[in-house]
Design a protein around this motif. Sequence first.
Motif, mmCIF file in Angstrom:
data_model
loop_
_atom_site.group_PDB
_atom_site.id
_atom_site.type_symbol
_atom_site.label_atom_id
_atom_site.label_comp_id
_atom_site.label_asym_id
_atom_site.label_seq_id
_atom_site.Cartn_x
_atom_site.Cartn_y
_atom_site.Cartn_z
ATOM 1 N N ILE A 88 0.836 -1.202 0.000
ATOM 2 C CA ILE A 88 0.000 0.000 0.000
ATOM 3 C C ILE A 88 0.874 1.258 0.000
ATOM 4 O O ILE A 88 0.602 2.231 -0.719
ATOM 5 N N PHE A 89 1.937 1.237 0.794
ATOM 6 C CA PHE A 89 2.806 2.412 0.930
ATOM 7 C C PHE A 89 3.420 2.789 -0.420
ATOM 8 O O PHE A 89 3.433 3.967 -0.806
ATOM 9 N N GLY A 90 3.937 1.793 -1.141
ATOM 10 C CA GLY A 90 4.529 2.064 -2.442
ATOM 11 C C GLY A 90 3.513 2.581 -3.439
ATOM 12 O O GLY A 90 3.771 3.533 -4.196
ATOM 13 N N LEU A 91 2.330 1.969 -3.462
ATOM 14 C CA LEU A 91 1.274 2.387 -4.383
ATOM 15 C C LEU A 91 0.845 3.823 -4.113
ATOM 16 O O LEU A 91 0.663 4.621 -5.045
ATOM 17 N N GLN A 92 0.702 4.183 -2.831
ATOM 18 C CA GLN A 92 0.281 5.536 -2.478
ATOM 19 C C GLN A 92 1.339 6.582 -2.845
ATOM 20 O O GLN A 92 1.010 7.701 -3.240
ATOM 21 N N GLY A 93 2.620 6.210 -2.725
ATOM 22 C CA GLY A 93 3.693 7.132 -3.102
ATOM 23 C C GLY A 93 3.657 7.472 -4.584
ATOM 24 O O GLY A 93 3.779 8.642 -4.965
ATOM 25 N N VAL A 94 3.466 6.463 -5.429
ATOM 26 C CA VAL A 94 3.382 6.694 -6.874
ATOM 27 C C VAL A 94 2.152 7.537 -7.211
ATOM 28 O O VAL A 94 2.215 8.490 -8.003
ATOM 29 N N ALA A 95 1.023 7.200 -6.603
ATOM 30 C CA ALA A 95 -0.219 7.936 -6.866
ATOM 31 C C ALA A 95 -0.091 9.399 -6.450
ATOM 32 O O ALA A 95 -0.552 10.308 -7.161
ATOM 33 N N ALA A 96 0.566 9.670 -5.299
ATOM 34 C CA ALA A 96 0.736 11.048 -4.828
ATOM 35 C C ALA A 96 1.595 11.857 -5.789
ATOM 36 O O ALA A 96 1.312 13.037 -6.057
ATOM 37 N N LEU A 97 2.639 11.237 -6.325
ATOM 38 C CA LEU A 97 3.508 11.934 -7.280
ATOM 39 C C LEU A 97 2.746 12.314 -8.545
ATOM 40 O O LEU A 97 2.849 13.443 -9.043
ATOM 41 N N VAL A 98 1.958 11.385 -9.081
ATOM 42 C CA VAL A 98 1.174 11.648 -10.299
ATOM 43 C C VAL A 98 0.154 12.759 -10.053
ATOM 44 O O VAL A 98 0.013 13.684 -10.866
ATOM 45 N N LEU A 99 -0.528 12.701 -8.928
ATOM 46 C CA LEU A 99 -1.543 13.711 -8.616
ATOM 47 C C LEU A 99 -0.914 15.080 -8.395
ATOM 48 O O LEU A 99 -1.491 16.114 -8.775
ATOM 49 N N GLY A 100 0.278 15.118 -7.772
ATOM 50 C CA GLY A 100 0.988 16.373 -7.584
ATOM 51 C C GLY A 100 1.359 17.021 -8.901
ATOM 52 O O GLY A 100 1.230 18.245 -9.069
ATOM 53 N N LEU A 101 1.807 16.233 -9.854
ATOM 54 C CA LEU A 101 2.137 16.763 -11.188
ATOM 55 C C LEU A 101 0.892 17.282 -11.898
ATOM 56 O O LEU A 101 0.932 18.325 -12.573
ATOM 57 N N LEU A 102 -0.219 16.576 -11.743
ATOM 58 C CA LEU A 102 -1.480 17.036 -12.351
ATOM 59 C C LEU A 102 -1.942 18.355 -11.733
ATOM 60 O O LEU A 102 -2.435 19.245 -12.446
ATOM 61 N N LEU A 103 -1.789 18.494 -10.427
ATOM 62 C CA LEU A 103 -2.163 19.737 -9.757
ATOM 63 C C LEU A 103 -1.317 20.896 -10.281
ATOM 64 O O LEU A 103 -1.852 21.973 -10.602
ATOM 65 N N TRP A 104 -0.004 20.696 -10.369
ATOM 66 C CA TRP A 104 0.886 21.742 -10.867
ATOM 67 C C TRP A 104 0.531 22.108 -12.309
ATOM 68 O O TRP A 104 0.480 23.286 -12.662
ATOM 69 N N GLY A 105 0.263 21.107 -13.151
ATOM 70 C CA GLY A 105 -0.085 21.364 -14.538
ATOM 71 C C GLY A 105 -1.390 22.145 -14.670
ATOM 72 O O GLY A 105 -1.498 23.061 -15.500
ATOM 73 N N THR A 106 -2.377 21.801 -13.860
ATOM 74 C CA THR A 106 -3.665 22.497 -13.921
ATOM 75 C C THR A 106 -3.541 23.948 -13.491
ATOM 76 O O THR A 106 -4.126 24.849 -14.105
ATOM 77 N N LEU A 107 -2.766 24.196 -12.435
ATOM 78 C CA LEU A 107 -2.553 25.571 -11.979
ATOM 79 C C LEU A 107 -1.836 26.397 -13.040
ATOM 80 O O LEU A 107 -2.173 27.565 -13.273
ATOM 81 N N SER A 108 -0.844 25.797 -13.694
ATOM 82 C CA SER A 108 -0.116 26.504 -14.752
ATOM 83 C C SER A 108 -1.026 26.800 -15.937
ATOM 84 O O SER A 108 -1.010 27.907 -16.492
ATOM 85 N N TRP A 109 -1.847 25.821 -16.313
ATOM 86 C CA TRP A 109 -2.747 25.987 -17.457
ATOM 87 C C TRP A 109 -3.820 27.030 -17.191
ATOM 88 O O TRP A 109 -4.204 27.801 -18.087
ATOM 89 N N SER A 110 -4.313 27.111 -15.935
ATOM 90 C CA SER A 110 -5.407 28.031 -15.620
ATOM 91 C C SER A 110 -4.937 29.464 -15.408
ATOM 92 O O SER A 110 -5.753 30.375 -15.258
ATOM 93 N N GLY A 111 -3.614 29.684 -15.353
ATOM 94 C CA GLY A 111 -3.085 31.039 -15.250
ATOM 95 C C GLY A 111 -3.281 31.695 -13.894
ATOM 96 O O GLY A 111 -3.435 32.919 -13.827
ATOM 97 N N ARG A 112 -3.256 30.927 -12.826
ATOM 98 C CA ARG A 112 -3.381 31.505 -11.492
ATOM 99 C C ARG A 112 -2.144 32.346 -11.163
ATOM 100 O O ARG A 112 -1.045 32.066 -11.653
ATOM 101 N N ASP A 113 -2.322 33.355 -10.320
ATOM 102 C CA ASP A 113 -1.194 34.211 -9.967
ATOM 103 C C ASP A 113 -0.174 33.434 -9.139
ATOM 104 O O ASP A 113 -0.457 32.347 -8.613
ATOM 105 N N ALA A 114 1.024 33.998 -9.005
ATOM 106 C CA ALA A 114 2.149 33.282 -8.392
ATOM 107 C C ALA A 114 1.866 32.898 -6.940
ATOM 108 O O ALA A 114 2.176 31.780 -6.509
ATOM 109 N N GLU A 115 1.273 33.820 -6.163
ATOM 110 C CA GLU A 115 1.008 33.520 -4.759
ATOM 111 C C GLU A 115 -0.004 32.383 -4.618
ATOM 112 O O GLU A 115 0.218 31.447 -3.836
ATOM 113 N N THR A 116 -1.089 32.448 -5.385
ATOM 114 C CA THR A 116 -2.105 31.394 -5.308
ATOM 115 C C THR A 116 -1.523 30.046 -5.714
ATOM 116 O O THR A 116 -1.791 29.024 -5.068
#
Length: 491
Positions: A88-116
């Motif tokens: 479970i620990f290994g699976l959750q680590g991989v899933a967290a990394l993928v979701l973190g990259l998706l979050l960063w990509g969505t914020l970049s695509w939506s044009g949110r300001d630097a602080e947000t």
Amino acid sequence: MSQASSLHSRLAHNVSIMGISVGITMLISLALRMALPRVFGPEKMGIFYFAESFSSLFFTFLPLGITTYINRTIPAQPTHTKDILNTIFGLQGVAALVLGLLLWGTLSWSGRDAETTKVTLIMGAFAAILIFQKSIFHTIFMAHDEVRLISRLNVVVKLILVCSCLLVLWFFPSLTFIALMYLASEVCGLGYLIWKSRQRGYFEGRPSFMQLKSILKVSLPFYLAGVLNGVYSEIDTTMLAHFADVKEVGYFGAAYKLIGVFLLLIPVMHNALTPALSRAFAAQDGSFQDLAQQLLRFLLVASLPLSMGLIIFGDHIARLLYGESFTPSFKVLGFLSPVLTMMYLNTYMAICLNLSSSGRKMALIFVVGIVLNIGLDYLFIPIGKSWSPEGGAALAVSFATFLCEFYSFVAMAFLFPGKVFQRKIVYGVFVNFLPCWLGMAYYDRLIALPLGYRLLLALAVPVYALLTRVVTIQECKSFLVMFRRKQGVLG
């Protein structure tokens, strides 16, 4: 001693410990709830609430439904923890990394300001660790009856968070540093649980693809339901940010966060009731249905003083915590009072259904709920803005929230183990809602009442409950007997 008595004794033990823990953490967190809005104001807090909510939308995908697998297997077979934790620990680590990259990509695509963007990414890391701890580690330790350990840890982590945030506010008030303190507190909690797990040999088993298949076979049907429930609970803030502005997010977020103070029984329900319900379900002797029905009736009675307290004193509490700059949120809080009862009922029913029903049916309920929620927000937010430019949109969203919670209650009632639409339960729900609706209809008159008159109204709540016969004196005695701890059972 009978199986039912043993279950009730275990419940009493767990509920009492978790109740004390939740009460202490709520009191500790009040200092932070008061300080943050007063320092940052509605607009900055709108950014913070958005960051917290938007990041949670992504990491609600993290648990992969594994919580249900743990709740169904570990209470009846504790040694199984060693077989599955590394996997479970290994699976959750991989899933967290993928979701973190998706979050960063969505914020970049939506044009949110630097602080947000910065604050949202940090809160994303916080959400990932928090959700992993609560869904995996806390569930495992609670399944091992480690109620005391988790309760103490919750208090310590909250103390670390509040003290570090107050220091930041005193020396260098910054949303970024506040977000970092949120992250640091959860890292401390995670590190401690990893250390305790290694001490107890929970990591002895090796990662196994076959174990992974077994886990996912049970958990995936509930994965979609869990994800949709998480999205469902966060969608209002995102819709407000899109169709209104961050100030409206601040007003709604302030009211909704204060609702969280009155939802103090929710973590008790999750952590204390789930293992007992799981064991009753595994026994397959009819005790699960009886226990589920008893607890549903008890919860309905217990939520009445909480919802009444919110409608009677909500504006005073909000003014004390947030200050006058959040005045538009006071009415929003009052109009969220019937939502409080619905959240208690729906959370409890979801716990029971995750143990006893198909995850596919639960997922369908939340799919419809999300569509309904988005549609109602889309319809109501412009109407709310036309009512009032300050807090009108947030007030409109509170109506949408109640309608969606009520839909979820009705939908889950058809899957609930045992009959929910009993006359007494339906009547009890109505009796809970009636004073809230009256308070909403006469809100301006209610808040004009002196504090002394409001105290009299609050003291009349038990009299109201007895006169309307939502609960009888005999039933109160029965509930006390049900939760009375039997000496010697727990060892």
